[in-house]
Design a protein around this motif. Structure first.
Motif, PDB file in Angstrom:
ATOM      1  N   GLU A  57      33.207  48.500  32.475  1.00  0.00           N
ATOM      2  CA  GLU A  57      31.938  49.203  32.657  1.00  0.00           C
ATOM      3  C   GLU A  57      31.690  49.763  34.017  1.00  0.00           C
ATOM      4  O   GLU A  57      31.138  50.814  34.251  1.00  0.00           O
ATOM      5  N   THR A  58      31.923  49.197  35.176  1.00  0.00           N
ATOM      6  CA  THR A  58      31.639  49.669  36.297  1.00  0.00           C
ATOM      7  C   THR A  58      32.824  50.414  37.084  1.00  0.00           C
ATOM      8  O   THR A  58      32.728  50.967  38.081  1.00  0.00           O
ATOM      9  N   GLY A  59      33.975  50.119  36.817  1.00  0.00           N
ATOM     10  CA  GLY A  59      35.230  50.444  37.527  1.00  0.00           C
ATOM     11  C   GLY A  59      35.619  49.705  38.532  1.00  0.00           C
ATOM     12  O   GLY A  59      36.608  49.832  39.597  1.00  0.00           O
ATOM     13  N   ASN A  60      34.842  48.509  38.791  1.00  0.00           N
ATOM     14  CA  ASN A  60      35.118  47.609  40.259  1.00  0.00           C
ATOM     15  C   ASN A  60      34.902  46.121  39.724  1.00  0.00           C
ATOM     16  O   ASN A  60      34.307  45.640  38.657  1.00  0.00           O
ATOM     17  N   PRO A  61      35.825  45.241  40.209  1.00  0.00           N
ATOM     18  CA  PRO A  61      35.702  43.980  40.104  1.00  0.00           C
ATOM     19  C   PRO A  61      34.499  43.220  40.317  1.00  0.00           C
ATOM     20  O   PRO A  61      33.599  43.740  41.189  1.00  0.00           O
ATOM     21  N   PHE A  62      33.900  42.197  39.536  1.00  0.00           N
ATOM     22  CA  PHE A  62      32.772  41.602  40.091  1.00  0.00           C
ATOM     23  C   PHE A  62      32.643  40.821  41.448  1.00  0.00           C
ATOM     24  O   PHE A  62      33.760  40.405  41.680  1.00  0.00           O
ATOM     25  N   PRO A  63      31.803  41.201  42.086  1.00  0.00           N
ATOM     26  CA  PRO A  63      31.876  40.527  43.572  1.00  0.00           C
ATOM     27  C   PRO A  63      31.995  39.231  43.679  1.00  0.00           C
ATOM     28  O   PRO A  63      31.186  38.307  43.166  1.00  0.00           O
TER      29      PRO A  63
END
Length: 423
Positions: A199-205
């Motif tokens: 959904e965001t294109g980035n891994p969860f921080p």
């Protein structure tokens, strides 16, 4: 810098002490001021700190940036929490987890929702599991954090997490979230993390410090979202008031059968009767009480009898802790001289108070509470008059159902909102 001195951006509380007080609503917001006041009264409040409304104003006026010295102040305030709780933020073996909440001086629907369990990642969740000797609890806490943080900070739609959870329950034939095992929650957590990437294109921080600062930024950013702006315009709330951010050590109501969470009023908010009123859940976190996933349990035996509830009351299931909560009820109402709306958590048979504020009440209840408090010697007649909103009195002049009329009861449900002829 003001008058040659450094501006104080952060006020700490906990362990029976507080740098702030209830009189500092303009600076600490309603939530932060009341947390400080409760801590100063010696009530069991998880330690924490409040970032002032002045930081919000700076953030809004300076292109979403913070005062230069805030970074060091936050580090010092986190060390304050770590010292009291005996745990370290981001530590893989003994992790400190925190909550992040918004809190303006006036009640502000539209602001960022609370984020719980902040500080969890793929390493600290294992440390939490080992410390609690309960992998199920740890992964349940981790999935809650991913869901809340993903929704309110990263902007992933809430229902997308719920869809994954419902699919998992359907696959195993479960009815309740509490039916899922540790391995089930691990699987759900992995699917949550994969979905965030999609959904965001980035891994969860994974960096707890990054999680904290992004959550703080989300609170300040929500002060200027469309819902908040519209609400302020409708209620004549100035934009330069800003919101505060309260950061607090996590306490857990979902570590087992000796844990619970709940919300309560020092008096009945519908009738105004001087009766302890509320609901709670055993082995649950705060959002479970209001989410509608599990049926809440009544606080008192009187409430259980009045509502026809079948689940045990807190007064019956946890009598010692109920007595502790009743003592807090008495102390807070006499201190604030007003009906209070409180939130609490029980972690392994210890009561923790998470919030108190003046409780919203129906017009009829407002009138009765004001009159009763005069009779009880809590407030003067003049103070009682100021407790009742003049516009509310109009509601008392409208037709209502006769409570003594005969009626056939075909079912019972939990109240959602009040109504006269319908609701």
């Amino acid at each position: 810098m003001k008058d040659g001195t450094m501006t104080k951006w952060i006020y700490t509380f906990g362990d029976g002490n507080a740098e702030g007080s209830a009189e500092m609503r303009e600076l600490l917001g309603g939530k932060g001021a009341n947390l400080a006041e409760m801590a100063g009264l010696g009530l069991p409040v998880p330690p924490g700190f409040t970032i002032t409304t002045g930081v919000c104003t700076h953030f809004t006026d300076n292109n979403d940036t913070y005062p230069d010295d805030l970074d060091a102040d936050v580090d010092a305030a986190m060390a304050h929490i770590e010292g009291i709780m005996g745990a370290k933020f981001g530590d893989a073996e003994n992790p400190l987890l925190i909550s992040v909440r918004s809190g303006a001086r006036a009640s502000m629907p539209g602001m960022m929702d609370t984020v719980l369990n902040l500080g969890l990642n793929s390493e600290t969740v294992e440390g939490l599991a080992a410390r609690a000797d309960d992998a199920r609890f740890a992964y349940d806490s981790y999935r809650r954090f991913i869901q809340m943080y993903g929704d309110v900070v990263l902007g992933v739609e809430h229902h997308m997490f719920e869809d994954i959870l419902e699919d998992a329950k359907d696959d195993h034939g479960y009815n309740l979230d509490t039916d899922l095992s540790a391995d089930d929650w691990r699987d759900v957590t992995d699917k949550y993390l994969d979905m965030v990437v999609e959904e965001t294109g980035n891994p969860f921080p994974q960096d707890p410090r990054e999680q904290l600062w992004d959550a703080i930024g989300a609170v300040f950013g929500s002060w200027m979202n469309n819902r908040a702006i519209t609400y302020r315009r409708l209620h004549a709330i100035p934009a330069d008031w800003g919101t505060a951010v309260s950061v607090q050590a996590m306490v857990f109501g979902n570590m087992g059968e000796d844990c619970a969470t709940g919300v309560c009023f020092t008096r009945n908010p519908s009738t105004g009767d001087n009766q302890f009123y509320g609901e709670f859940l055993i082995n649950a976190q705060g959002e479970d009480v209001v989410a509608g996933i599990r049926t809440p349990q009544p606080l008192t035996e009187a409430e259980k009898a009045a509502t026809g509830a079948t689940l045990p009351s807190m007064e019956d299931a946890m009598p010692t802790l109920y007595a502790d909560l009743a003592a807090v009820r008495e102390k807070l109402e006499r201190h604030y001289k007003d009906m209070q709306d409180m939130e609490f958590t029980v972690q392994q048979s210890k009561l923790w108070m998470l919030q108190t504020r003046s409780g919203k009440r129906a017009a009829k209840a407002a009138l009765k509470i004001a009159v009763d408090m005069v009779d009880e010697g809590l407030v003067s007649r003049e103070e009682a008059i100021m407790m009742v909103d003049a516009q509310q009195l109009d509601q008392l002049l409208h037709p209502t159902l006769d409570l003594d009329a005969e009626r056939d009861i075909v079912g019972r449900g939990l109240p959602s909102s009040p109504g006269a002829a319908s609701g």
